[in-house]
Design an enzyme around this catalytic site. Structure first.
Site, PDB file in Angstrom:
ATOM      1  N   GLU A  50       7.057  49.432 116.316  1.00 34.18           N
ATOM      2  CA  GLU A  50       6.239  50.117 115.317  1.00 34.18           C
ATOM      3  C   GLU A  50       4.753  49.831 115.507  1.00 34.18           C
ATOM      4  O   GLU A  50       3.916  50.724 115.324  1.00 34.18           O
ATOM      5  CB  GLU A  50       6.677  49.695 113.906  1.00 34.18           C
ATOM      6  N   HIS A  61      -2.816  42.518 108.487  1.00 37.93           N
ATOM      7  CA  HIS A  61      -3.120  42.241 109.894  1.00 37.93           C
ATOM      8  C   HIS A  61      -4.104  41.087 110.054  1.00 37.93           C
ATOM      9  O   HIS A  61      -4.710  40.925 111.116  1.00 37.93           O
ATOM     10  CB  HIS A  61      -3.632  43.496 110.623  1.00 37.93           C
TER      11      HIS A  61
END
Length: 397
Positions: free
Chosen positions: A225, A326
């Protein structure tokens, strides 16, 4: 009266999350995490198959086999790879996945060679305040301005060669997990291991309740992904509904929250399915789950990759609220519990449209409706009637 949902085992959720965080899995280096999740499915008695590269395709049997639905969470994380070996024995890095080197600086990491593991730190090119003073603050933020310092005798290129270091070797960043008494969970790589944990917990609750879904459900665990392909080739069945499970950024300008589950109405790939998204929102309301609607501007998901691959399925996206995505990420057990409960409600709910069992039709009789025409036309900028336009025409000369 609303049927009570099977309650998720939050101790199980936190345990499998912590165990998955301990397994390095940057995209391309996912065999171990695949084995771990496959073992959890075996414990639950849920049959599955593995693709050649390791995508897990499981089946939770329903009372009827069509129309199928699928839910997907991804096992791969962001990371890095060795881009170049420098003359001074330091290593240049390239990101695996899309993320800023700002979040890499100062991290402890593991370098995986073909024969072993070497520990190290990612540092800016100017890493000593005593040597460079304020020049440290003038370095640009980019992957060209960081390097990997290994904890090994490694002062030359030849030293690196003797250690078996090669271009393309994977670098995994330490997760540094912390579960606090306040219910907050901080770690790298909650994206998407927290989503995987919530899905496994929902499956456990359903299996242990003995309640059978109305239709076949296919839990998917993808491995690419973070580089965009994700669930593109993961659907061998005729799936009418596909729900991706991922991370919802909590930041200024966003509506997501660390204590709620988000239904993403749109991301970088465009809007998600009108009907499926509202089905999820209605389930959250019915079961009194904290839910937010949000729109993600710089974001793709497994659902997007499946849509881009051309699957004729209704697509939607569920996400747990997370701060500093992230980066050094943080969520709350409230959000993961709400996500797990909503997944359970969805997997046990009837299909959005039973007629979706037939993928194509030459009739409008069973085609869906969003808003009735009269409702759509109730605005200040109405379209004139055709008759009024015809009456105003003048014959051509």
């Amino acid at each position: 009266m609303t049927t009570p949902l099977p309650q998720p085992d939050l101790d199980y959720l936190q345990r499998v999350l912590l165990e998955m965080l301990a397994i390095p899995s940057p995209t391309g280096f996912t065999d171990t995490i695949v084995r771990y999740v496959a073992e959890r499915l075996e414990e639950l008695g849920i049959p599955f198959e593995l693709t050649r590269r390791g995508t897990i395709r499981a089946t939770l049997k329903g009372r009827q086999s069509s129309p199928d639905r699928a839910v997907s969470a991804h096992l791969d994380t962001i990371g890095a790879a060795v881009r170049a070996i420098k003359d001074n024995g330091r290593l240049s890095l390239a990101p695996v996945g899309c993320w800023s080197s700002r979040f890499a600086e100062g991290s402890r990491v593991s370098l995986f060679t073909d024969t072993g593991v070497i520990r190290g730190s990612v540092l800016p090119l100017m890493a000593s305040g005593h040597a460079f003073n304020t020049a440290v603050d003038e370095l640009p933020v980019s992957w060209d301005h960081v390097e990997l310092r290994l904890d090994a005798y490694c002062a030359t290129r030849a030293d690196c060669d003797s250690l078996g270091i090669g271009i393309g070797d994977f670098v995994a960043f330490d997760p540094l997990p912390e579960f606090t008494e306040s219910g907050h969970i901080s770690a790298r790589h909650l994206d998407d291991k927290a989503g995987v944990a919530a899905l496994l917990t929902a499956l456990k609750a359903i299996v242990e309740s003995g309640v059978q879904p109305l239709i076949d459900c296919h839990p998917l665990f993808t491995i690419t992904e973070e580089i965009g392909s994700g669930a593109a080739a993961a659907l061998p069945w005729d799936v009418s509904e596909f729900v991706g499970i991922d991370i919802a950024p909590v930041a200024p300008g966003q509506h997501s929250n660390e204590h709620a589950v988000s239904v993403a109405m749109q991301d970088s790939g465009g809007p998600y399915d009108y009907h499926l998204s509202r089905h999820l929102l209605n389930l959250a309301t019915t079961h009194e789950l904290p839910v937010r609607r949000d729109l993600f501007r710089y974001y793709f998901s497994d659902a997007h990759s499946a849509a881009t691959a051309g699957h004729d399925s209704r697509m939607a996206l569920l996400a747990f609220g997370c701060d500093a995505t992230h980066g050094y990420e943080r969520t709350h057990i409230d959000s993961l519990a709400a996500l797990s409960r909503l997944l359970g409600a969805y997997l046990l709910s009837p299909p959005v449209f039973a007629s979706d069992a037939q993928p194509a039709s030459g009739s409008l009789d069973r085609f869906s409706r969003q808003l009735e025409h009269e409702t759509q036309m109730e605005s200040d900028t109405r379209v004139p009637t055709v008759d009024s336009l015809i009456g105003q025409r003048t014959p051509a000369d």
